[in-house]
Design a protein around this motif. Structure first.
Motif, mmCIF file in Angstrom:
data_model
loop_
_atom_site.group_PDB
_atom_site.id
_atom_site.type_symbol
_atom_site.label_atom_id
_atom_site.label_comp_id
_atom_site.label_asym_id
_atom_site.label_seq_id
_atom_site.Cartn_x
_atom_site.Cartn_y
_atom_site.Cartn_z
ATOM 1 N N ALA A 195 -27.686 65.392 8.912
ATOM 2 C CA ALA A 195 -27.776 66.428 7.884
ATOM 3 C C ALA A 195 -28.207 65.811 6.556
ATOM 4 C CB ALA A 195 -26.435 67.136 7.718
ATOM 5 N N LYS A 196 -28.609 66.658 5.624
ATOM 6 C CA LYS A 196 -29.049 66.204 4.306
ATOM 7 C C LYS A 196 -28.241 66.927 3.234
ATOM 8 C CE LYS A 196 -33.057 66.170 1.199
ATOM 9 N NZ LYS A 196 -34.485 66.554 1.040
ATOM 10 N N GLU A 197 -27.807 66.176 2.225
ATOM 11 C CA GLU A 197 -27.108 66.802 1.106
ATOM 12 C C GLU A 197 -28.108 67.598 0.270
ATOM 13 O OE1 GLU A 197 -25.128 65.530 -3.139
ATOM 14 O OE2 GLU A 197 -24.769 64.192 -1.434
ATOM 15 N N LEU A 198 -27.824 68.884 0.094
ATOM 16 C CA LEU A 198 -28.712 69.748 -0.675
ATOM 17 C C LEU A 198 -28.135 70.087 -2.043
ATOM 18 C CD1 LEU A 198 -31.495 71.016 -0.168
ATOM 19 C CD2 LEU A 198 -30.318 73.110 0.562
ATOM 20 N N LEU A 199 -26.796 70.083 -2.149
ATOM 21 C CA LEU A 199 -26.149 70.444 -3.415
ATOM 22 C C LEU A 199 -24.766 69.830 -3.488
ATOM 23 C CD1 LEU A 199 -26.267 72.341 -6.001
ATOM 24 C CD2 LEU A 199 -25.053 74.022 -4.607
ATOM 25 N N ASP A 200 -24.455 69.233 -4.634
ATOM 26 C CA ASP A 200 -23.100 68.777 -4.927
ATOM 27 C C ASP A 200 -22.468 69.850 -5.803
ATOM 28 O OD1 ASP A 200 -20.812 67.580 -6.164
ATOM 29 O OD2 ASP A 200 -21.631 65.600 -5.760
ATOM 30 N N GLU A 201 -21.356 70.428 -5.348
ATOM 31 C CA GLU A 201 -20.758 71.548 -6.092
ATOM 32 C C GLU A 201 -20.427 71.196 -7.535
ATOM 33 O OE1 GLU A 201 -16.981 74.593 -6.190
ATOM 34 O OE2 GLU A 201 -17.389 73.601 -4.290
ATOM 35 N N SER A 202 -20.134 69.936 -7.796
ATOM 36 C CA SER A 202 -19.766 69.551 -9.164
ATOM 37 C C SER A 202 -20.872 69.880 -10.159
ATOM 38 C CB SER A 202 -19.434 68.059 -9.229
ATOM 39 O OG SER A 202 -20.569 67.269 -8.923
ATOM 40 N N THR A 203 -22.129 69.920 -9.702
ATOM 41 C CA THR A 203 -23.238 70.217 -10.612
ATOM 42 C C THR A 203 -23.216 71.663 -11.090
ATOM 43 O OG1 THR A 203 -24.759 70.799 -8.805
ATOM 44 C CG2 THR A 203 -24.690 68.489 -9.506
ATOM 45 N N LEU A 204 -22.406 72.495 -10.460
ATOM 46 C CA LEU A 204 -22.309 73.905 -10.844
ATOM 47 C C LEU A 204 -21.241 74.153 -11.897
ATOM 48 C CD1 LEU A 204 -22.470 75.512 -7.269
ATOM 49 C CD2 LEU A 204 -24.376 75.077 -8.847
ATOM 50 N N TRP A 205 -20.476 73.122 -12.247
ATOM 51 C CA TRP A 205 -19.333 73.279 -13.146
ATOM 52 C C TRP A 205 -19.582 72.598 -14.493
ATOM 53 C CZ3 TRP A 205 -14.932 76.067 -11.949
ATOM 54 C CH2 TRP A 205 -14.808 76.475 -10.611
ATOM 55 N N PRO A 206 -18.992 73.136 -15.568
ATOM 56 C CA PRO A 206 -19.094 72.476 -16.877
ATOM 57 C C PRO A 206 -18.569 71.049 -16.788
ATOM 58 C CG PRO A 206 -18.203 74.688 -17.121
ATOM 59 C CD PRO A 206 -18.242 74.410 -15.636
ATOM 60 N N ASP A 207 -19.313 70.110 -17.348
ATOM 61 C CA ASP A 207 -18.942 68.692 -17.314
ATOM 62 C C ASP A 207 -18.840 68.149 -15.888
ATOM 63 O OD1 ASP A 207 -18.715 68.664 -20.132
ATOM 64 O OD2 ASP A 207 -16.657 69.400 -20.002
ATOM 65 N N GLU A 208 -19.341 68.936 -14.912
ATOM 66 C CA GLU A 208 -19.323 68.535 -13.501
ATOM 67 C C GLU A 208 -17.914 68.215 -13.009
ATOM 68 O OE1 GLU A 208 -22.262 65.574 -12.653
ATOM 69 O OE2 GLU A 208 -23.918 66.905 -13.189
ATOM 70 N N LYS A 209 -16.935 68.995 -13.502
ATOM 71 C CA LYS A 209 -15.545 68.781 -13.100
ATOM 72 C C LYS A 209 -14.915 70.087 -12.655
ATOM 73 C CE LYS A 209 -14.693 64.963 -16.357
ATOM 74 N NZ LYS A 209 -13.879 64.537 -17.530
ATOM 75 N N PHE A 210 -14.188 70.043 -11.545
ATOM 76 C CA PHE A 210 -13.395 71.185 -11.094
ATOM 77 C C PHE A 210 -12.264 70.649 -10.229
ATOM 78 C CE2 PHE A 210 -16.437 70.410 -7.766
ATOM 79 C CZ PHE A 210 -15.800 70.736 -6.578
ATOM 80 N N VAL A 211 -11.124 71.312 -10.274
ATOM 81 C CA VAL A 211 -9.973 70.805 -9.544
ATOM 82 C C VAL A 211 -10.172 70.977 -8.040
ATOM 83 C CG1 VAL A 211 -8.721 73.005 -9.798
ATOM 84 C CG2 VAL A 211 -7.461 70.888 -9.291
ATOM 85 N N ILE A 212 -9.924 69.904 -7.320
ATOM 86 C CA ILE A 212 -9.915 69.961 -5.861
ATOM 87 C C ILE A 212 -8.516 69.636 -5.338
ATOM 88 C CG2 ILE A 212 -10.633 67.560 -5.475
ATOM 89 C CD1 ILE A 212 -11.709 70.614 -3.418
ATOM 90 N N THR A 213 -7.774 68.808 -6.075
ATOM 91 C CA THR A 213 -6.395 68.472 -5.701
ATOM 92 C C THR A 213 -5.550 68.344 -6.960
ATOM 93 O OG1 THR A 213 -7.288 67.114 -3.891
ATOM 94 C CG2 THR A 213 -4.933 66.926 -4.335
ATOM 95 N N HIS A 214 -4.352 68.928 -6.925
ATOM 96 C CA HIS A 214 -3.402 68.729 -8.023
ATOM 97 C C HIS A 214 -1.997 68.604 -7.431
ATOM 98 C CE1 HIS A 214 -3.937 73.392 -8.388
ATOM 99 N NE2 HIS A 214 -3.234 73.081 -7.337
#
Length: 369
Positions: A228-247
């Protein structure tokens, strides 16, 4: 309650991201079983805190590496002194929330969707988020023979870990923003969303039953290893490329009765993240060693090497992104607008950060009053 929302109430609790994540897999290998270690780590020398033991839950996946490394390197136990750390691993968010509610664990590393669902279902009475752990680690990977651009996703079959989980909701939101229509419950529409357990998604990809997947690490890298090929990293959709995945969550009962233990775990998490960020290669090896101890096998270099850099380890729970993720579920019709007031209690975290000479972090107005 409409069937869609009833299903979501169950599904959105699976997090993460997952995985969770996980996959959650090991990064996000989803399942219903919990695996409790029979051999709790020996208590470190030092003064015992207000509890004899603290029961910790987490997933055996890379997005929960703060817990993996914190245990493997003895950092968490060191901060707990004579209070013994006892850990249990889970393969799904719902089972971890159930364990927290039942008192089988006191503190847990978990994704945003299970935390939101657990908090709202209990009417804000069962848990608090007390610190961040990780950001990112979610990617859209596709069959390059069938999909070359994002526009090519229309008409294709793309997997997510579970109906209403963190990645599923994010993907549904991305589809909607493209102006395409997909029924959230059935997954049918301009893009077919296939809910697939992260443990079997690689086989689904090999068989051709899916054309790609929006999944957490290391599932994404497992698919890339299959072509497979990476087409999109979700972090690029978020401000500062940061979003919570684990807390980190804690039962409100345990927090009230043992605030010193909670503070010690938070301090251990902060110190673990600092060590991870200062020693990325050693930390990667440490996480893999713990995975091997927990699951019987480590991740091969072709999977862990590309997966590890996509996950950012952060003490900030990135509270504004939790609100946004909840909003995505509401927008998709999978969740009634939740009241998240009081879901955070960052007092211990900010106390620890202040002692380290670092800036306090925000609860985005969702903290305890």
């Amino acid at each position: 309650m409409p069937a869609t929302r009833t299903i979501l109430r169950r599904g959105i609790a699976a997090a993460a991201a997952l995985p969770l994540l996980i996959g959650a897999l090991a990064s996000c290998g989803y399942g219903s079983e919990a695996d409790e270690s029979d051999k709790a780590a020996p208590a470190a020398k030092g003064e015992k805190l207000s509890a004899d033991t603290v029961k910790l839950g987490y997933f055996p996946n890379l997005t929960h590496a703060t817990a993996l490394v914190g245990e493997q390197e003895g950092i968490l136990q060191k901060e707990l002194g004579g209070t013994q750390l006892k850990s249990t691993t889970f393969n799904a968010g719902p089972s971890e929330i159930e364990a927290l509610n039942a008192g089988s664990i006191d503190i847990g590393f978990i994704g945003p969707s299970p935390a939101i669902n657990g908090f709202t279902k209990s009417q804000g009475k069962n848990l608090r988020i007390v610190a961040g752990s990780a950001s990112g680690g979610v990617k859209l990977v596709v069959d390059p023979k069938k999909i070359k651009t994002l526009d090519d996703l229309k008409g294709k079959k793309i997997a997510t870990p579970q109906l209403g989980n963190t990645q599923d909701v994010s993907f549904l939101n991305w589809i909607a923003e493209k102006g395409w229509k997909t029924d959230a419950q059935s997954g049918k529409g301009d893009v077919s969303v296939v809910r697939s357990d992260n443990k079997i998604t690689p086989d689904a990809y090999k068989s051709g039953s899916i054309d790609g997947a929006w999944v957490p690490e290391p599932t994404a890298s497992k698919l890339v290893a299959l072509g497979a090929k990476e087409l999109l990293d979700e972090s690029t959709l978020w401000p500062d490329e940061k979003f919570v995945i684990t807390h980190i969550i804690v039962s409100q009962k345990f927090l009230k009765e043992h605030p010193d233990v909670v503070e010690a775990v938070v301090r251990g998490s902060v110190k673990t993240n600092a060590w991870i960020n200062a020693n990325p290669e050693k930390a990667k090896a440490s996480a893999n060693a713990k995975l091997k101890a927990l699951t019987g096998k480590e991740l091969p270099a072709e999977i862990i090497d590309p997966a590890w850099p996509s996950i950012a380890f952060t003490d900030d729970p990135l509270a504004t992104t939790l609100q946004t993720q909840a909003g995505y579920a509401v927008k998709a019709g999978l969740l009634e607008k939740p009241d998240l007031s009081g879901i955070y209690d960052l007092s211990a975290l900010n106390k620890v950060l202040k002692a380290e000479g670092r800036s306090e972090v925000s609860d985005a107005g969702l903290g305890v009053k």
